[in-house]
Design an enzyme around this catalytic site. Structure first.
Site, PDB file in Angstrom:
ATOM      1  N   GLU A 103       6.598  -8.842  -3.304  1.00  0.00           N
ATOM      2  CA  GLU A 103       5.726  -8.763  -2.115  1.00  0.00           C
ATOM      3  C   GLU A 103       5.502 -10.153  -1.529  1.00  0.00           C
ATOM      4  O   GLU A 103       5.469 -10.335  -0.314  1.00  0.00           O
ATOM      5  CB  GLU A 103       4.374  -8.150  -2.483  1.00  0.00           C
ATOM      6  CG  GLU A 103       4.441  -6.682  -2.858  1.00  0.00           C
ATOM      7  CD  GLU A 103       3.069  -6.109  -3.172  1.00  0.00           C
ATOM      8  OE1 GLU A 103       2.111  -6.402  -2.445  1.00  0.00           O
ATOM      9  OE2 GLU A 103       2.951  -5.365  -4.169  1.00  0.00           O
ATOM     10  N   ASN A 161      -1.266 -12.023  -1.870  1.00  0.00           N
ATOM     11  CA  ASN A 161      -0.382 -11.943  -0.695  1.00  0.00           C
ATOM     12  C   ASN A 161      -0.899 -12.837   0.432  1.00  0.00           C
ATOM     13  O   ASN A 161      -0.110 -13.451   1.152  1.00  0.00           O
ATOM     14  CB  ASN A 161      -0.269 -10.499  -0.203  1.00  0.00           C
ATOM     15  CG  ASN A 161       0.757  -9.711  -0.992  1.00  0.00           C
ATOM     16  OD1 ASN A 161       1.949  -9.952  -0.876  1.00  0.00           O
ATOM     17  ND2 ASN A 161       0.297  -8.785  -1.824  1.00  0.00           N
ATOM     18  N   GLY A 194      -6.080 -11.343  -3.207  1.00  0.00           N
ATOM     19  CA  GLY A 194      -5.560 -12.134  -2.091  1.00  0.00           C
ATOM     20  C   GLY A 194      -4.304 -12.925  -2.420  1.00  0.00           C
ATOM     21  O   GLY A 194      -4.025 -13.935  -1.774  1.00  0.00           O
ATOM     22  N   ILE A 230      -8.146   1.274   8.847  1.00  0.00           N
ATOM     23  CA  ILE A 230      -8.383   0.576  10.115  1.00  0.00           C
ATOM     24  C   ILE A 230      -8.737   1.637  11.172  1.00  0.00           C
ATOM     25  O   ILE A 230      -7.996   2.604  11.361  1.00  0.00           O
ATOM     26  CB  ILE A 230      -7.114  -0.205  10.552  1.00  0.00           C
ATOM     27  CG1 ILE A 230      -6.766  -1.285   9.523  1.00  0.00           C
ATOM     28  CG2 ILE A 230      -7.299  -0.816  11.935  1.00  0.00           C
ATOM     29  CD1 ILE A 230      -7.817  -2.366   9.339  1.00  0.00           C
ATOM     30  N   HIS A 238       2.926  -2.529   1.268  1.00  0.00           N
ATOM     31  CA  HIS A 238       2.651  -1.442   0.322  1.00  0.00           C
ATOM     32  C   HIS A 238       3.582  -1.591  -0.890  1.00  0.00           C
ATOM     33  O   HIS A 238       4.771  -1.860  -0.719  1.00  0.00           O
ATOM     34  CB  HIS A 238       2.866  -0.090   1.008  1.00  0.00           C
ATOM     35  CG  HIS A 238       2.480   1.061   0.135  1.00  0.00           C
ATOM     36  ND1 HIS A 238       1.171   1.464  -0.034  1.00  0.00           N
ATOM     37  CD2 HIS A 238       3.234   1.865  -0.660  1.00  0.00           C
ATOM     38  CE1 HIS A 238       1.131   2.475  -0.883  1.00  0.00           C
ATOM     39  NE2 HIS A 238       2.366   2.743  -1.281  1.00  0.00           N
TER      40      HIS A 238
END
Ligand code: GRF
Length: 190
Positions: free
Chosen positions: A176, A14, A12, A90, A106
């Site tokens: 990121e 990000n 987690g 998803i 990504h």
């Protein structure tokens, strides 16, 4: 105030970058919830610390998994859904229900090194095996095909001669943490 929902299966980091950016006021929105499929995800602890409601949806059955996500999203009413290291696909019905409202981060320069099977260190190993000169990260809209939705933004970094998959992963992850909040801010604040 706009509502953000984050999906995260892993450490987690990000997710944390998004929390920090919201707290600084750079993203003008509220994180209304975290969805994870992994009861051991580090993201759960981060959510707890910041008072963000968490739902763990680990059902193996596809229909149950889909229904639970649909119910939770109906309750949370997200304006934007962020996949920040979510390791399950998803369901299509959810992608249809939220057109252009689901984004994913990504760790490669898509369309390179994306798609099924390209996750974690496998991505960076492939980059090194192919002797790429540069790599990076991509934020894109999510459609029905893994890592194939429209690209929103990327950050590039050089591949160094002594890079390992681990060192590359670390340096890409740092980027990121800049890219994802900046894309969310652009989408949300406009
Ligand atoms: C990141 O590398 C992201 O690009 C990928 O999964 C990883 C999640 O890392 N989709 P973290 O859980 O945010 O630290």
């Amino acid at each position: 105030m706009k509502n953000l929902v984050v999906f995260a299966s892993g450490s987690g980091s990000n997710f944390q970058a998004i929390i920090d950016s919201v707290n600084r006021g750079d993203i003008q929105a509220k994180i209304v919830g975290l969805i994870t499929n992994n009861p051991k995800a580090g993201s759960i602890e981060r959510a707890k610390k910041h008072g963000i409601p968490t739902t763990i949806i680990s059902a193996d059955n596809h229909e149950v998994f889909t229904q639970k996500i649909e119910d939770q999203l109906a309750a949370w009413q997200p304006d934007l859904i962020i996949l920040a290291g979510f390791l399950r696909k998803i369901p299509d019905s959810i992608i249809q229900r939220f057109p252009d409202k689901i984004i994913n981060i990504h760790p490669s320069l898509l369309p390179k090194y994306g798609g099924k099977g390209f996750y974690g260190l496998r991505v960076h190993r492939s980059v090194l095996d192919a002797h790429e000169q540069e790599t990076g990260c991509t934020v894109h809209f999510v459609n029905k095909e893994y890592d194939k939705g429209a690209i929103i933004d990327q950050i590039k970094i050089p591949v160094l001669s002594d890079d390992t998959p681990e060192s590359l992963a670390k340096r890409v992850l740092t980027e990121e943490h800049k890219l994802l909040p900046s894309v969310i801010a652009k989408l949300i604040n406009s």
